[in-house]
Every structure is written in C-alpha cells, then in structure tokens.
Design an enzyme around this catalytic site. Structure first.
Site, PDB file in Angstrom:
ATOM      1  N   LEU A  36     -41.702  -8.200 -12.867  1.00  0.00           N
ATOM      2  CA  LEU A  36     -42.345  -7.380 -13.895  1.00  0.00           C
ATOM      3  C   LEU A  36     -41.579  -7.877 -15.146  1.00  0.00           C
ATOM      4  CD1 LEU A  36     -42.124  -4.027 -11.882  1.00  0.00           C
ATOM      5  CD2 LEU A  36     -44.215  -5.485 -12.813  1.00  0.00           C
ATOM      6  N   GLY A  37     -40.260  -8.494 -15.590  1.00  0.00           N
ATOM      7  CA  GLY A  37     -39.693  -8.793 -16.547  1.00  0.00           C
ATOM      8  C   GLY A  37     -38.315  -9.077 -16.420  1.00  0.00           C
ATOM      9  N   GLY A  39     -34.347  -9.338 -18.761  1.00  0.00           N
ATOM     10  CA  GLY A  39     -33.907  -9.144 -19.892  1.00  0.00           C
ATOM     11  C   GLY A  39     -32.462  -9.771 -20.048  1.00  0.00           C
ATOM     12  N   LYS A  40     -31.612  -9.181 -20.753  1.00  0.00           N
ATOM     13  CA  LYS A  40     -30.156  -9.927 -20.871  1.00  0.00           C
ATOM     14  C   LYS A  40     -29.394  -9.793 -19.518  1.00  0.00           C
ATOM     15  CE  LYS A  40     -28.823  -7.051 -24.071  1.00  0.00           C
ATOM     16  NZ  LYS A  40     -30.162  -6.335 -24.412  1.00  0.00           N
ATOM     17  N   ALA A  42     -30.766  -8.311 -16.260  1.00  0.00           N
ATOM     18  CA  ALA A  42     -31.400  -7.980 -15.153  1.00  0.00           C
ATOM     19  C   ALA A  42     -32.652  -8.886 -14.860  1.00  0.00           C
ATOM     20  CB  ALA A  42     -31.647  -6.428 -15.255  1.00  0.00           C
ATOM     21  N   VAL A  43     -33.059  -8.602 -13.580  1.00  0.00           N
ATOM     22  CA  VAL A  43     -34.325  -9.205 -13.243  1.00  0.00           C
ATOM     23  C   VAL A  43     -35.255  -7.957 -12.771  1.00  0.00           C
ATOM     24  CG1 VAL A  43     -35.823 -10.611 -11.598  1.00  0.00           C
ATOM     25  CG2 VAL A  43     -33.763 -11.559 -12.880  1.00  0.00           C
ATOM     26  N   VAL A  44     -36.446  -7.623 -12.943  1.00  0.00           N
ATOM     27  CA  VAL A  44     -37.123  -6.454 -12.583  1.00  0.00           C
ATOM     28  C   VAL A  44     -38.090  -6.768 -11.601  1.00  0.00           C
ATOM     29  CG1 VAL A  44     -38.178  -4.212 -13.090  1.00  0.00           C
ATOM     30  CG2 VAL A  44     -36.445  -5.022 -14.371  1.00  0.00           C
ATOM     31  N   ASP A 155     -30.759   0.342 -28.008  1.00  0.00           N
ATOM     32  CA  ASP A 155     -31.611  -1.076 -27.833  1.00  0.00           C
ATOM     33  C   ASP A 155     -32.994  -0.407 -27.795  1.00  0.00           C
ATOM     34  OD1 ASP A 155     -31.479  -3.578 -27.773  1.00  0.00           O
ATOM     35  OD2 ASP A 155     -30.954  -3.590 -25.404  1.00  0.00           O
TER      36      ASP A 155
HETATM   37  P1  ADP Z   1     -32.244  -5.511 -19.633  1.00  0.00           P
HETATM   38  O1  ADP Z   1     -31.158  -4.724 -19.719  1.00  0.00           O
HETATM   39  O2  ADP Z   1     -31.826  -6.824 -18.852  1.00  0.00           O
HETATM   40  O3  ADP Z   1     -33.009  -5.769 -20.896  1.00  0.00           O
HETATM   41  P2  ADP Z   1     -34.659  -3.955 -18.739  1.00  0.00           P
HETATM   42  O4  ADP Z   1     -34.421  -2.684 -18.181  1.00  0.00           O
HETATM   43  O5  ADP Z   1     -34.950  -3.812 -20.291  1.00  0.00           O
HETATM   44  O6  ADP Z   1     -33.434  -4.899 -18.524  1.00  0.00           O
HETATM   45  O7  ADP Z   1     -35.656  -4.603 -17.814  1.00  0.00           O
HETATM   46  C1  ADP Z   1     -36.194  -5.970 -18.147  1.00  0.00           C
HETATM   47  C2  ADP Z   1     -37.654  -6.019 -18.489  1.00  0.00           C
HETATM   48  O8  ADP Z   1     -38.184  -5.541 -17.128  1.00  0.00           O
HETATM   49  C3  ADP Z   1     -38.266  -4.831 -19.362  1.00  0.00           C
HETATM   50  O9  ADP Z   1     -38.241  -5.517 -20.666  1.00  0.00           O
HETATM   51  C4  ADP Z   1     -39.598  -4.690 -18.883  1.00  0.00           C
HETATM   52  O10 ADP Z   1     -40.366  -5.907 -19.167  1.00  0.00           O
HETATM   53  C5  ADP Z   1     -39.495  -4.792 -17.034  1.00  0.00           C
HETATM   54  N1  ADP Z   1     -39.075  -3.512 -16.771  1.00  0.00           N
HETATM   55  C6  ADP Z   1     -38.044  -2.955 -16.764  1.00  0.00           C
HETATM   56  N2  ADP Z   1     -38.133  -1.821 -16.236  1.00  0.00           N
HETATM   57  C7  ADP Z   1     -39.466  -1.740 -15.794  1.00  0.00           C
HETATM   58  C8  ADP Z   1     -40.096  -0.635 -15.123  1.00  0.00           C
HETATM   59  N3  ADP Z   1     -39.513   0.519 -14.487  1.00  0.00           N
HETATM   60  N4  ADP Z   1     -41.408  -0.946 -14.704  1.00  0.00           N
HETATM   61  C9  ADP Z   1     -41.905  -2.004 -15.059  1.00  0.00           C
HETATM   62  N5  ADP Z   1     -41.303  -2.934 -15.780  1.00  0.00           N
HETATM   63  C10 ADP Z   1     -40.098  -2.737 -16.072  1.00  0.00           C
HETATM   64 MG    MG Z   2     -34.212  -4.746 -22.221  1.00  0.00          MG
END
Ligand code: ADP
Ligand code: MG
Length: 371
Positions: A36-37, A39-40, A42-44, A155
């Site tokens: 789904l995405g 970031g710095k 995490a992988v979701v 953030d």
């Molecule tokens: P990080 O702390 O690594 O930035 P995030 O919590 O922002 O992690 O998650 C990274 C990406 O994953 C988000 O920018 C979004 O695109 C996707 N994502 C995060 N949480 C969800 C969620 N609950 N449902 C769908 N996509 C999500």
């Molecule tokens: Mg993020």
C-alpha cells in the site's frame, strides 16, 4: 511479550494498553496484493483477517534502525494511536504483533490512498475547492483532537493524509505518528525534524515546537491541495529553507486561479512566521472559508499525471527484509513540483542534512534526526 516501559522521554509516551501478540501475523491474517505504501521507516501491506474476511493495512516497523533500538519510538506511535482512537479521522489501530526484528501494526485500511495522488492529479481528477473544504475540516478535526490531548503530529504532509476511498471521494484518515510527541514531555526539539517542505520556521530556527508547528504544515497542505504546487519548494533544499524562513509564498492570481479569496485568507492565517500568531485548529474550524458556501467547480490548474512516480511497490507477500529503501536515515521523503515549467512533478526526493548548509541552520542538526 510485556507491554513494557512506562517512562516517557523527550515527548515519547511508551505506556500502551494494546496486547502485543507474539504469534505470527500469518496465523490470523493473509497478506494480499501489492504494497500500500512505504515511508522512511516502514512498509505497509494490505492483509485480510482470516476470521472476519475484513481488510486491514499491516505496517511493518523495524525495531533497530542504524544499529539503534527504536522500540520505544514504535510504542510511542502505538500510544498516540490508542489516545486518538475516539477520533474518526485518525486511522484506527486494530492489533499489534511483534517478531524478533519487527513490530507490526494492523491498521484500518485507508483504501483511497494518499491525498498526495490527487494533489498532483490531472484536472478532472483533482480536488475541487469544495472537496478541499470538506477534507481540510476533517484534517482539522483529527489534529484538534490530538492538540486537545497535548499531542503534536509533527509530520503532516500529503503522504501521511489518506482517504477511505478515492472515487467517490471518501473521508480523511491521518496516519504515521512516528514523529508525534506529547507536549508535556518535550524537553528539546533537537532530535525531531519533519520533511523539509512542510517543516515550520521554528524548527529550522531551533526554537520551541508547539501545536502551532502542526498548524503551519496544515497551511502548506491546504496550499498544495488547492493549487497542486508546493509553496516553499526551491530547486535546492537550502532555497526551500530560505523560502520557509522568509515566508516567501506566491499568492498570485495565476497560482490561485479559480480559487476563492476566503481560501487564500485561510492559508494566510497559518503561514505566519510567529507561531503565537498562527491560527489554532479550533480557530480554523470556525474560519469563515470553511463555514461558507463552497465553490464546486473543478480547480483550473495545469496538472499533468505523466510525471508521477508510482509509489515503489512490489508483489512480494513476504515480510520485508529491509523496509527502508534509503541508504541513509537522514534522507527524508518529499514532494516535488516544478511550477516554473507549467507542470508538476511528484516524487520522493532525498534531503540530506549532512551537506554544508548555505542557510544558517545549526550544525548540530546534522546528527539530530530521530533514529
Ligand atoms: P512511515 O513512517 O515510514 O512514513 P507511514 O505510516 O507513513 O510510514 O506509511 C507509509 C505509507 O504507507 C503511507 O504514506 C501510505 O501510502 C501507506 N499507508 C500507511 N498506513 C496506511 C493505511 N492504514 N491504509 C492504507 N495505506 C497506508
Ligand atoms: Mg509517512
């Protein structure tokens, strides 16, 4: 596994109520589809709960980053999600798992993805001013709730503000409480930095952070949602910092074509250098623009989807080896526009604080990103 650690340090709250499961995620969930995405940190990935068939988002967080134990940062993220459970615009936490290497947050799935995608979308897919009014109200509702509870997000940016559905346009879910802090316990700001384009001048000036720091980011977010352009982004990161520090914002009729003047006035209450003079979340909720009759015509913006970088995704359903693609943890994702070329570019640019600064940020900042 013990839920551990009652101590708070530097705004981190590590006391949590959620029971952490130590059995494998796969005993209760099937990972499905692509990421789904990411970031710095995490992988979701999307997952389905076996007993209910319900869809969730599993956020895999490494406990060690750059050799340092970051478990307490993750517990803090869980604690903030617990605290905000009563607000519908903060993503809901369903369950938590822990393995030897990772903590996995099973979150409500925000299936509409990042508002980032629509901020940079083609004209007919872009937000209308009416959409922005509704969505900004929801963002403010979530942030006001956090602020009432003395928590700052730190953030807020289009990658951390998601939608329950993209079409029809759904509702806001704020995610990513990895940098969030409890205001009572913040002793210093030195280890906290957000994403350069969204960061408030007080952070660059090494001054105290407060709930007003989030309000600056909401000003930037609203600007991006209405115009598709990032107000402070320069060609170089030092130029971005200088633009922020000087509050160098383009409010020209060309940039705000088709957008009402109360919308511009709303942004002007937030992009104010002095944090004490910035509107609060409560004041914003009462702002005349958000309580006026909305424009419903599409915004007339030159938008091109052709330059969009797809978020990095993979079909792999295995747990990630390394969730963080960046070689260094002082690289911060960002959002890029090139308004001078009459089109937009979206991407995840790397900002490093280890280069010699042209803008007089304190040299200590180089080492002061969170682990
Ligand atoms: P990080 O702390 O690594 O930035 P995030 O919590 O922002 O992690 O998650 C990274 C990406 O994953 C988000 O920018 C979004 O695109 C996707 N994502 C995060 N949480 C969800 C969620 N609950 N449902 C769908 N996509 C999500
Ligand atoms: Mg993020």
């Amino acid at each position: 596994m013990p839920n551990s650690a009652a101590m708070s340090r530097n705004g981190l709250v590590t006391e949590i109520r959620t029971r952490i499961r130590s059995d494998p995620l796969s005993s209760s969930y099937d990972l499905v589809g692509k990421e789904l995405g990411r970031g710095k940190f995490a992988v979701v990935k999307k997952c389905i709960e076996k007993t209910t068939g319900k869809q969730y988002a599993a956020k895999f967080l490494r406990k060690r980053r750059k050799g340092a134990d970051c478990r307490s940062d993750i517990l803090n993220e869980i604690a903030v999600l617990e605290l905000a459970a009563a607000n519908p615009h903060v993503v809901a936490l369903h369950e938590v798992f822990e393995t030897s290497l990772e903590i996995i947050l099973v979150l409500e799935c925000a299936a509409g993805g990042e508002i980032f995608n629509q901020c940079v979308a083609d004209h007919d897919e872009a937000f209308t001013e009416k959409d922005v009014m509704r969505l900004v109200k929801q963002i403010l509702s979530g942030v006001a709730f956090l602020h009432q509870n003395n928590v700052v997000h730190l953030d807020l940016k289009p990658q951390n503000v998601l939608l329950t559905s993209a079409r029809p346009l759904g509702d806001i879910r704020i995610v990513d409480f990895g940098l969030s802090r409890h205001m009572d316990n913040i002793t210093e700001v030195r280890e906290i930095l957000g994403t350069p384009e969204y960061v408030a001048p007080e952070i660059l000036n090494y001054e105290p952070i407060s709930t007003a720091t989030d309000m600056w980011s909401i000003g930037v977010l609203t600007y991006v949602m209405l115009t598709g352009e990032s107000p402070f982004l320069g060609d170089e990161k030092q130029e971005t910092f200088l633009n922020i520090s000087q509050v160098n914002v383009d409010y020209s009729p060309e940039t705000f074509e088709g957008i009402s003047s109360p919308a511009i006035d709303f942004i002007k209450t937030l992009l104010v250098k002095n944090p004490r003079k910035r509107a609060t979340a409560e004041e914003c909720l009462n702002n005349v623009w958000l309580n006026s009759h909305p424009h419903s015509h599409p915004l007339l913006l030159p938008r091109s989807p052709s330059n969009l970088d797809e978020p990095e995704t993979s079909q792999s359903e295995s747990e990630p080896e390394s969730p963080v693609p960046s070689p260094e943890l002082d690289l911060i994702e960002s959002y890029l526009t090139c308004p001078g070329q009459g089109e937009l570019k979206a991407g995840r640019d790397a900002f490093s604080f280890s280069e010699p600064p042209l803008f007089p940020t304190r040299p200590e900042i180089q080492q002061e990103l969170i682990c």
